[in-house]
Design a protein around this motif. Structure first.
Motif, short mmCIF file in Angstrom:
data_model
loop_
_atom_site.label_atom_id
_atom_site.label_comp_id
_atom_site.label_asym_id
_atom_site.label_seq_id
_atom_site.Cartn_x
_atom_site.Cartn_y
_atom_site.Cartn_z
N TRP A 233 -26.48 42.72 -37.45
CA TRP A 233 -26.81 41.33 -37.79
C TRP A 233 -27.79 40.71 -36.81
O TRP A 233 -28.52 39.78 -37.16
N TYR A 234 -27.84 41.21 -35.58
CA TYR A 234 -28.72 40.62 -34.55
C TYR A 234 -29.44 41.75 -33.81
O TYR A 234 -28.82 42.75 -33.43
N PHE A 235 -30.73 41.58 -33.59
CA PHE A 235 -31.54 42.50 -32.81
C PHE A 235 -32.19 41.73 -31.66
O PHE A 235 -32.78 40.67 -31.87
N GLY A 236 -32.06 42.25 -30.45
CA GLY A 236 -32.71 41.62 -29.30
C GLY A 236 -31.72 41.22 -28.24
O GLY A 236 -30.53 41.53 -28.31
N THR A 237 -32.24 40.53 -27.24
CA THR A 237 -31.43 40.05 -26.13
C THR A 237 -31.20 38.56 -26.27
O THR A 237 -31.72 37.93 -27.19
N GLN A 238 -30.45 37.98 -25.35
CA GLN A 238 -30.16 36.55 -25.40
C GLN A 238 -31.45 35.75 -25.25
O GLN A 238 -32.19 35.91 -24.30
N GLY A 239 -31.71 34.88 -26.20
CA GLY A 239 -32.89 34.04 -26.14
C GLY A 239 -34.14 34.70 -26.65
O GLY A 239 -35.13 34.01 -26.94
N GLU A 240 -34.17 36.00 -26.79
CA GLU A 240 -35.35 36.72 -27.27
C GLU A 240 -34.91 37.75 -28.30
O GLU A 240 -34.93 38.95 -28.06
N GLY A 241 -34.48 37.29 -29.42
CA GLY A 241 -34.05 38.18 -30.48
C GLY A 241 -34.15 37.48 -31.81
O GLY A 241 -34.66 36.36 -31.93
N ILE A 242 -33.64 38.14 -32.84
CA ILE A 242 -33.69 37.58 -34.18
C ILE A 242 -32.42 37.97 -34.91
O ILE A 242 -31.94 39.10 -34.80
N SER A 243 -31.87 37.02 -35.63
CA SER A 243 -30.67 37.27 -36.41
C SER A 243 -31.05 37.37 -37.88
O SER A 243 -32.16 37.03 -38.30
N ALA A 244 -30.09 37.81 -38.69
CA ALA A 244 -30.34 37.90 -40.12
C ALA A 244 -30.59 36.53 -40.73
O ALA A 244 -31.36 36.39 -41.68
N VAL A 245 -29.95 35.49 -40.18
CA VAL A 245 -30.17 34.13 -40.68
C VAL A 245 -31.62 33.71 -40.46
O VAL A 245 -32.27 33.15 -41.36
N GLU A 246 -32.14 33.98 -39.27
CA GLU A 246 -33.53 33.63 -38.98
C GLU A 246 -34.49 34.45 -39.81
O GLU A 246 -35.54 33.96 -40.25
N ALA A 247 -34.17 35.72 -40.04
CA ALA A 247 -35.02 36.57 -40.87
C ALA A 247 -35.05 36.07 -42.31
O ALA A 247 -36.08 36.16 -42.99
N LEU A 248 -33.93 35.53 -42.80
CA LEU A 248 -33.88 35.00 -44.15
C LEU A 248 -34.77 33.77 -44.28
O LEU A 248 -35.37 33.55 -45.34
N LYS A 249 -34.87 32.97 -43.23
CA LYS A 249 -35.69 31.75 -43.30
C LYS A 249 -37.17 32.06 -43.45
O LYS A 249 -37.89 31.33 -44.12
N VAL A 250 -37.61 33.12 -42.80
CA VAL A 250 -39.04 33.42 -42.79
C VAL A 250 -39.43 34.45 -43.84
O VAL A 250 -40.60 34.77 -44.00
N LYS A 251 -38.43 34.98 -44.54
CA LYS A 251 -38.73 36.01 -45.53
C LYS A 251 -39.47 35.38 -46.69
O LYS A 251 -39.05 34.39 -47.27
N THR A 252 -40.59 35.96 -47.08
CA THR A 252 -41.38 35.45 -48.18
C THR A 252 -41.00 36.17 -49.47
O THR A 252 -40.63 37.35 -49.44
N PRO A 253 -41.09 35.52 -50.61
CA PRO A 253 -40.74 36.17 -51.86
C PRO A 253 -41.69 37.31 -52.20
O PRO A 253 -42.88 37.22 -51.94
N GLN A 254 -41.13 38.37 -52.74
CA GLN A 254 -41.94 39.51 -53.12
C GLN A 254 -42.70 39.19 -54.42
O GLN A 254 -42.25 38.43 -55.25
#
Length: 465
Positions: free
Chosen positions: A443-464
């Protein structure tokens, strides 16, 4: 000198009053007497003075008091010793509301309050301050996103005119509504029938889970190829997953990282596609597939952090994963990137991948942590891991995994072990991992303060397209 002046003063007053009494019929004297007399309105109606005082007191009480919006979510914890100062909608197209509070309590007490509230009330903490001095919390619960910023400051006491310690709280939240605010340029039917879609500024996520397969067209040297990118689906058995892990599964489902499994896992063709089977043990091949798919979905706009899939012409790194294996591109890609032990990384004894064997806890961490740190893992030994984690069974951990386990501890609240297994003094490194636990780790990739979660990825995901 003063004792001699008192008789003179008393004598002057006596003469004055005598004159006024003697000359009562003189017009000038009458005017002077009337000017010194009491207000006749007060004599006839003493209540006037009382009403005046009450009116002055009520004038301050009739001032409009600041109140929270009617739709303010009751789930958001409010610090009891904070006073509401301002309520403003966030500027821009995002449907957010911002409230500003002031408290004269120190910031460490307020930070501790919110840390405890979010942890004990089943909030999904996306971000939190590294210490108690202050900072920002970002948490999620039932699709409600809230951000609490705690900032210490100094104000001037109006009574003593001296500096006084205070703390400002900024609580921003996104109302959990199903319709958007009416736009002057659109009709009401357009507003209710067309809610925000992925890619719209007002869309928050998760992506609506439907059974629609999307496709993307890639043009390579004049040739157009169509590739299935996601088949977001709604799993009907998520109630079987642990409560604290369900949201992780839902968010990753929105990214479409599980859809590949239902398309390529031919050995489980009898299993309905809407069954996630959260308690089922995940195999090494499934986790390798999810790991690559999730990493590349998280960093869809950053090719430098994506894992390259192996070509069919590549010489296999494992004798039991041939080029015809449906998961060969992902497994071989992980080996060529040095993310899993193989002969390519100098481990000449690892010639078998065992794709259908259960994934163990230590393997879960060994494969995932390098994608969090993106740097060489620290040196580690049994004593270092035992002093940090306090695991009673540290001696059972494979030496290859010790460095990853130690690095995971250094990741603080974003540690995979903490997120997946909670607090534990037994790591049980050889224990098989469930599909729900694997989803929580990804669900989360990265370290504290410098990573990305699935929630954040959903916000920036553009429609196919």
């Amino acid at each position: 000198m003063l004792p001699y002046k008192r008789p003179a003063i008393l004598m002057s007053l006596a003469v004055l009053f005598s004159s006024l009494t003697a000359c009562a019929n003189i017009p000038t004297a009458k005017n002077l007497e009337q000017s010194l007399a009491a207000d006749p309105r007060l004599q006839n109606n003493p209540a006037i003075f009382a009403e005046t005082q009450e009116g002055e007191a009520q004038a301050g009480q009739n001032q409009p008091t600041l109140q929270l919006p009617a739709d303010f979510p009751k789930d958001i914890p409010l610090y009891p010793n904070a006073e509401l100062q301002e309520v403003t909608p966030t500027s821009g197209s995002e449907n957010k509301v911002s409230t500003r509070w002031l408290s004269f309590d120190p910031s460490n007490l307020i930070t501790s309050f919110y840390r405890n509230q979010f942890q004990t009330n089943n909030w999904q903490v996306l971000q939190q301050p590294p210490d108690e001095a202050g900072g920002a919390f970002e948490a999620r619960r039932n699709n409600l996103l809230v951000k609490v910023s705690i900032q210490p400051q100094s104000v001037t006491n109006s009574t003593a005119n001296q500096p006084q310690t205070a703390t400002t709280l900024l609580i921003e939240y996104t109302p959990n509504t199903t319709t958007t605010q009416p736009n002057p340029t659109t009709s009401p039917s357009e507003t209710t029938d067309n809610p925000p879609q992925p890619g719209d500024p007002q869309f928050i996520g998760p992506i609506p889970q439907t059974n629609l397969a999307t496709q993307s067209e890639n043009t390579v040297e004049g040739q157009t190829t169509t590739t299935a990118t996601s088949t977001s689906q709604e799993f009907s058995d998520l109630n079987k997953a642990p409560q604290e892990l369900r949201q992780y599964i839902q968010d990753l489902t929105g990214l479409g990282v599980f859809s590949i499994n239902s398309q390529t896992n031919k050995s489980n063709s009898n299993v309905p596609t809407n069954q996630f089977e959260p308690a089922k043990t995940i195999t090494r091949r499934e986790y390798a597939r999810w790991l690559v798919a999730t990493n590349n979905a998280m960093y869809a706009s950053n090719p430098a952090k994506q894992i390259r899939l192996a070509a069919e012409t590549t010489q296999p790194a494992f004798s039991d994963v041939s080029k015809t294996d449906p998961d060969f591109p992902e497994i071989q890609g992980l080996a060529e990137a040095g993310l899993i032990p193989s002969s390519l990384s100098g481990d000449s004894t690892t010639v078998l991948f065992r794709p259908d064997a259960p994934l163990t806890r230590e393997q879960l961490i060994l494969w995932k942590v390098p994608l969090d740190t993106r740097q060489a893992l620290p040196s580690a030994n049994l004593d270092a891991v035992k002093q940090t984690w306090g695991f009673q069974d540290v001696g059972k951990i494979d030496p290859k995994a010790l460095r990853a386990v130690l690095a995971d501890f250094q990741n603080g609240e974003q540690s995979n072990i903490r997120r997946v297994f909670g607090y534990t003094t037994l790591f049980q490194p050889k224990k098989p991992v469930t599909r729900a636990e694997a989803a929580a780790a990804l669900w989360y990739f990265g370290t504290q303060g410098e990573g990305i979660s699935a929630v954040e990825a959903l916000k920036v995901k553009t429609p196919q397209n």
